[in-house]
Every structure is written in C-alpha cells, then in structure tokens.
Design a protein around this motif. Structure first.
Motif, PDB file in Angstrom:
ATOM      1  N   ILE A   1      -3.690   4.529   2.712  1.00 40.94           N
ATOM      2  CA  ILE A   1      -4.519   4.750   2.822  1.00 40.94           C
ATOM      3  C   ILE A   1      -5.375   5.280   4.078  1.00 40.94           C
ATOM      4  O   ILE A   1      -6.335   6.495   3.953  1.00 40.94           O
ATOM      5  N   ASP A   2      -5.655   4.694   5.003  1.00 41.27           N
ATOM      6  CA  ASP A   2      -6.068   4.506   6.173  1.00 41.27           C
ATOM      7  C   ASP A   2      -5.928   5.814   6.819  1.00 41.27           C
ATOM      8  O   ASP A   2      -6.207   6.706   7.632  1.00 41.27           O
ATOM      9  N   ILE A   3      -4.346   6.068   7.090  1.00 40.19           N
ATOM     10  CA  ILE A   3      -2.852   6.608   7.356  1.00 40.19           C
ATOM     11  C   ILE A   3      -3.351   8.704   6.622  1.00 40.19           C
ATOM     12  O   ILE A   3      -4.015   9.199   7.611  1.00 40.19           O
ATOM     13  N   LYS A   4      -3.729   8.100   5.432  1.00 38.26           N
ATOM     14  CA  LYS A   4      -3.879   9.134   4.617  1.00 38.26           C
ATOM     15  C   LYS A   4      -5.434   9.683   5.270  1.00 38.26           C
ATOM     16  O   LYS A   4      -5.668  11.192   5.320  1.00 38.26           O
ATOM     17  N   LYS A   5      -6.578   9.004   5.367  1.00 33.37           N
ATOM     18  CA  LYS A   5      -7.436   8.623   5.277  1.00 33.37           C
ATOM     19  C   LYS A   5      -7.785  10.415   7.569  1.00 33.37           C
ATOM     20  O   LYS A   5      -8.699  10.772   7.159  1.00 33.37           O
ATOM     21  N   TYR A   6      -6.371   9.223   7.687  1.00 33.56           N
ATOM     22  CA  TYR A   6      -6.584   9.768   9.556  1.00 33.56           C
ATOM     23  C   TYR A   6      -5.909  11.305   9.639  1.00 33.56           C
ATOM     24  O   TYR A   6      -6.669  11.881  10.745  1.00 33.56           O
TER      25      TYR A   6
ATOM     26  N   ARG B   1       1.473  -1.437  -0.649  1.00 29.85           N
ATOM     27  CA  ARG B   1       2.433  -0.843   0.235  1.00 29.85           C
ATOM     28  C   ARG B   1       2.456   0.508   0.355  1.00 29.85           C
ATOM     29  O   ARG B   1       2.109   1.790   1.937  1.00 29.85           O
TER      30      ARG B   1
ATOM     31  N   ILE C   1      -1.430   4.506  -3.850  1.00 26.71           N
ATOM     32  CA  ILE C   1      -2.587   5.065  -3.339  1.00 26.71           C
ATOM     33  C   ILE C   1      -3.382   4.413  -5.117  1.00 26.71           C
ATOM     34  O   ILE C   1      -3.199   5.621  -5.419  1.00 26.71           O
TER      35      ILE C   1
END
Length: 138
Positions: free
Chosen positions: A1-6, A60, A63
C-alpha cells in the motif's frame, strides 16, 4: 500500500510484481527450526509453536484483500518458476549461480513428519486463505 501511494497507481500498475509463496505447513516447520537455531530463548515444542505463531504472508501481497501480484514463485518449484520469471523479464537464467541459504537449520525430513491432527488443523485454520488461494494440501 505504501509503495503504491508513493509511486502512484499508473507506475505501480505498470510494474511486474512478484513474490515467493510456500506451503504454510512446510513454512511453519522451516520457521520453527530457524527460530530454534537463532533465538536461544525459543524452547517451545512444535505443537506449542503452532499454537503461538503463524507465518501468514497474504497481507504482504494483497491490497484491500486482493492480490496485487502478477507472478508467484512457488517455493516448491523454485528453479522452474525462477526460470519462467527470467523469461518474462527477458533476462538470462543462470541456475549455476544461485546459492542456497538457511538450508542447514532444518531437520531433513518431510514437513508431514512434524504434524499430528491437532497441529495440522491449527496451521490450516490460521492460514486458510493461503491454502484456498494456492490450493496447498497436506
């Protein structure tokens, strides 16, 4: 989720995402022996270990409860799946350059030898999503 947001949806969706999966029964045995070797305070029986821990990884590579992975490398077919992935990525697969790590931790017996009916059900129930998604059997 964090990578996708970033990186944003477009870039995230354009990447090939892959991960390694493993039968939870086998993974629990492996993890048990790994912890036994490296954590001196780890003195649980395998049954108690199964009651106290799980090795779920489904969150992991998901999403909002849905897989975001394009290619799964099945640990049980590691070399074959790595070779397939290399073909997809159009890179040379060099089997002879692969190294083996952590193989010295575990007793060299089939994972089934470590289970009784109770531990089998504990692990199945705590990893049910993975068993269903990847059709793993005992």
């Amino acid at each position: 989720i964090d990578i996708k947001k970033y990186i944003g949806d477009n870039k995230f969706n354009s990447y090939l995402k892959f991960c390694v999966i493993r039968n939870p029964y086998d993974k629990m045995v492996s993890w048990y022996f790994f912890l036994k070797k490296w954590k001196k305070e780890h003195n649980l029986t395998f049954k108690d270990f199964c009651k106290e821990y799980d090795c779920k990884n489904i969150e992991r590579y998901s999403i909002d409860g849905k897989s975001c992975i394009d290619f799964y490398i099945r640990f049980e077919y590691l070399l074959e799946d790595l070779e397939k992935l290399c073909k997809i990525l159009e890179i040379e697969f060099k089997k002879e350059e692969l190294q083996q790590y952590k193989s010295e931790f575990r007793e060299k017996r089939p994972y089934q030898d470590f289970y009784d009916e109770e531990t089998r059900m504990i692990v199945y129930n705590s990893h049910k999503e993975e068993f269903e998604k990847f059709n793993y059997k005992f």
